[in-house]
Motif scaffolding. Structure first.
Motif, PDB file in Angstrom:
ATOM      1  N   ARG A  23      32.687  57.453  68.308  1.00  0.00           N
ATOM      2  CA  ARG A  23      33.572  57.515  69.471  1.00  0.00           C
ATOM      3  C   ARG A  23      33.765  56.120  70.061  1.00  0.00           C
ATOM      4  N   ASP A  24      32.686  55.340  70.112  1.00  0.00           N
ATOM      5  CA  ASP A  24      32.803  53.951  70.586  1.00  0.00           C
ATOM      6  C   ASP A  24      33.683  53.133  69.642  1.00  0.00           C
ATOM      7  N   GLU A  97      35.224  58.445  75.797  1.00  0.00           N
ATOM      8  CA  GLU A  97      34.825  58.904  74.461  1.00  0.00           C
ATOM      9  C   GLU A  97      35.565  60.186  74.096  1.00  0.00           C
TER      10      GLU A  97
END
Length: 139
Positions: A23-24, A97
């Protein structure tokens, strides 16, 4: 795997591992896309709260107050963005996110076209069988 390898975006999206690291990574790629050509605005146009003063410099205090009052803003959040009326909306890390995960197909599609599959595989984690599923597919 080199940049001539093609894998359908749908395959990449379905094989993407759901993790905080991914997600990052999606956020980083989405922000690159937004900076380069305005793509992936949903995650790209999100700013660190440390940059708030820079964004608001030169604005009249009343205008800033209106953007806060008519927006959804918490100065204790880590990030902020603007809604469609240019009012302020604060966001926490998990919200960004979630935004990135929601538009992962758009982010991955941009990445395949602009940075290549090899770079994408270096930055995000996919299910182990993704390479085997696509052996021999080239442009």
């Amino acid at each position: 795997m080199d940049n001539t390898t093609t894998i359908p975006t749908e395959t990449l999206v379905s094989k993407l591992v759901d993790s905080t690291e991914n997600r990052d990574g999606l956020i980083e790629i989405g922000q690159e896309a937004y900076a380069e050509d305005g793509s992936c605005e949903f995650v790209g146009a999100v700013y660190d709260m440390d940059d708030f003063d820079d964004f608001m410099s030169g604005m009249k205090p009343f205008d800033v107050a209106c953007r806060v009052a008519f927006g959804d803003f918490n100065p204790m959040s880590g990030y902020f963005t603007f809604d469609r009326y240019e009012n302020l909306k604060s966001l926490d890390s998990w919200e960004i996110e979630d935004r990135a995960w929601t538009i992962r197909d758009e982010i991955i599609d941009w990445a395949v076209r602009n940075i290549g599959v090899a770079e994408l595989f270096g930055r995000l984690e996919f299910d182990a069988d993704t390479d085997a599923d696509t052996e021999g597919e080239t442009d």
